[in-house]
Structures are given as C-alpha cells and as structure tokens.
Design a protein around this motif. Structure first.
Motif, PDB file in Angstrom:
ATOM      1  N   THR A  22       1.009  -0.899  -0.048  1.00  0.00           N
ATOM      2  CA  THR A  22      -0.081   0.139   0.102  1.00  0.00           C
ATOM      3  C   THR A  22       1.018   1.190   0.094  1.00  0.00           C
ATOM      4  O   THR A  22       2.024   1.154   0.750  1.00  0.00           O
ATOM      5  CB  THR A  22      -0.727   0.015   1.272  1.00  0.00           C
ATOM      6  OG1 THR A  22      -1.556  -1.102   1.102  1.00  0.00           O
ATOM      7  CG2 THR A  22      -1.759   1.032   1.327  1.00  0.00           C
ATOM      8  N   TYR A  23       0.451   2.112  -0.653  1.00  0.00           N
ATOM      9  CA  TYR A  23       1.129   3.512  -0.853  1.00  0.00           C
ATOM     10  C   TYR A  23       0.247   4.521  -0.947  1.00  0.00           C
ATOM     11  O   TYR A  23      -0.878   4.430  -1.603  1.00  0.00           O
ATOM     12  CB  TYR A  23       2.263   3.447  -1.924  1.00  0.00           C
ATOM     13  CG  TYR A  23       1.817   3.568  -3.246  1.00  0.00           C
ATOM     14  CD1 TYR A  23       1.644   4.704  -4.062  1.00  0.00           C
ATOM     15  CD2 TYR A  23       1.478   2.311  -3.966  1.00  0.00           C
ATOM     16  CE1 TYR A  23       1.377   4.481  -5.465  1.00  0.00           C
ATOM     17  CE2 TYR A  23       1.098   2.371  -5.327  1.00  0.00           C
ATOM     18  CZ  TYR A  23       0.797   3.404  -6.032  1.00  0.00           C
ATOM     19  OH  TYR A  23       0.384   3.359  -7.278  1.00  0.00           O
ATOM     20  N   ILE A  24       0.793   5.824  -0.420  1.00  0.00           N
ATOM     21  CA  ILE A  24      -0.088   6.933  -0.646  1.00  0.00           C
ATOM     22  C   ILE A  24       0.595   8.165  -1.491  1.00  0.00           C
ATOM     23  O   ILE A  24       1.666   8.117  -1.484  1.00  0.00           O
ATOM     24  CB  ILE A  24      -0.180   7.581   0.736  1.00  0.00           C
ATOM     25  CG1 ILE A  24      -0.726   6.704   1.730  1.00  0.00           C
ATOM     26  CG2 ILE A  24      -1.047   8.979   0.574  1.00  0.00           C
ATOM     27  CD1 ILE A  24      -0.521   7.213   3.357  1.00  0.00           C
ATOM     28  N   GLU A  40      -5.154  13.138  -1.056  1.00  0.00           N
ATOM     29  CA  GLU A  40      -4.316  11.808  -0.901  1.00  0.00           C
ATOM     30  C   GLU A  40      -5.230  10.701  -1.434  1.00  0.00           C
ATOM     31  O   GLU A  40      -6.290  10.725  -1.263  1.00  0.00           O
ATOM     32  CB  GLU A  40      -4.424  11.586   0.583  1.00  0.00           C
ATOM     33  CG  GLU A  40      -3.091  12.347   1.271  1.00  0.00           C
ATOM     34  CD  GLU A  40      -2.770  11.680   2.587  1.00  0.00           C
ATOM     35  OE1 GLU A  40      -3.622  11.065   3.274  1.00  0.00           O
ATOM     36  OE2 GLU A  40      -2.022  12.460   3.378  1.00  0.00           O
ATOM     37  N   HIS A  42      -4.992   6.569  -1.722  1.00  0.00           N
ATOM     38  CA  HIS A  42      -4.361   5.394  -1.145  1.00  0.00           C
ATOM     39  C   HIS A  42      -4.411   4.418  -2.163  1.00  0.00           C
ATOM     40  O   HIS A  42      -5.603   3.907  -2.735  1.00  0.00           O
ATOM     41  CB  HIS A  42      -5.124   4.833  -0.116  1.00  0.00           C
ATOM     42  CG  HIS A  42      -5.021   5.712   1.239  1.00  0.00           C
ATOM     43  ND1 HIS A  42      -4.065   5.630   2.226  1.00  0.00           N
ATOM     44  CD2 HIS A  42      -5.829   6.858   1.460  1.00  0.00           C
ATOM     45  CE1 HIS A  42      -4.178   6.583   2.892  1.00  0.00           C
ATOM     46  NE2 HIS A  42      -5.053   7.229   2.663  1.00  0.00           N
ATOM     47  N   TYR A  44      -3.122   0.423  -3.951  1.00  0.00           N
ATOM     48  CA  TYR A  44      -2.867  -0.879  -3.305  1.00  0.00           C
ATOM     49  C   TYR A  44      -2.260  -1.658  -4.833  1.00  0.00           C
ATOM     50  O   TYR A  44      -2.963  -1.856  -5.621  1.00  0.00           O
ATOM     51  CB  TYR A  44      -4.016  -1.775  -2.726  1.00  0.00           C
ATOM     52  CG  TYR A  44      -3.433  -2.895  -2.187  1.00  0.00           C
ATOM     53  CD1 TYR A  44      -2.705  -3.180  -0.808  1.00  0.00           C
ATOM     54  CD2 TYR A  44      -3.827  -4.100  -2.683  1.00  0.00           C
ATOM     55  CE1 TYR A  44      -2.369  -4.364  -0.409  1.00  0.00           C
ATOM     56  CE2 TYR A  44      -3.636  -5.306  -2.158  1.00  0.00           C
ATOM     57  CZ  TYR A  44      -2.817  -5.348  -1.103  1.00  0.00           C
ATOM     58  OH  TYR A  44      -2.491  -6.717  -0.453  1.00  0.00           O
TER      59      TYR A  44
END
Length: 75
Positions: A22-24, A40, A42, A44
C-alpha cells in the motif's frame, strides 16, 4: 548467485505473507484563491500468491545449487 537466491527468498516470503503493498500518493488540486487543497489517494499493488511461491522456490534452488557447486554434466 547466493545473494540473488536469498533476495528471491525474502521477496517470496514478503509476497506470501502480506500479499501486496500500500502506498499513498499526494496530488495538488486547483487553487481556489488563497486556499490550497491537497488530496491523498491510497493505492494498493497486489502481489499474486503464485508469484511469491515461485520466487521462494527459485530462490531456494539458487541457494542450494550455488552451495553444491552447480550442476555437473557427466560425459
């Protein structure tokens, strides 16, 4: 080849255990006068379980074969 094998083993265990990353991602929205808006999202990234198993098996083979001196062909 041993370091590559160990790296594949670690990557395979990571893929099997967590199943993804997972990254933002931050993005700037248009300006509305003096107001600055940031959004933002999110995201995956899925790692298929078979990819983890394949990396684990190939890493194990690389470590075992490099320890034994590789495959020898008898003529």
């Amino acid at each position: 080849m041993k370091p590559v094998g160990f790296l594949l083993i670690v990557a395979g265990l990571f893929g099997i255990t967590w199943g993804g990353i997972t990254y933002i991602k931050n993005r700037d929205a248009p300006y509305f006068g003096p107001v600055h808006i940031t959004t933002e999202s999110h995201n995956y990234v899925l790692i298929p379980p078979m990819a983890g198993v394949t990396a684990l098996v190939l890493g194990g083979l690389l470590v075992v074969l490099s320890t034994r001196g590789g495959m020898r062909v008898v003529s």
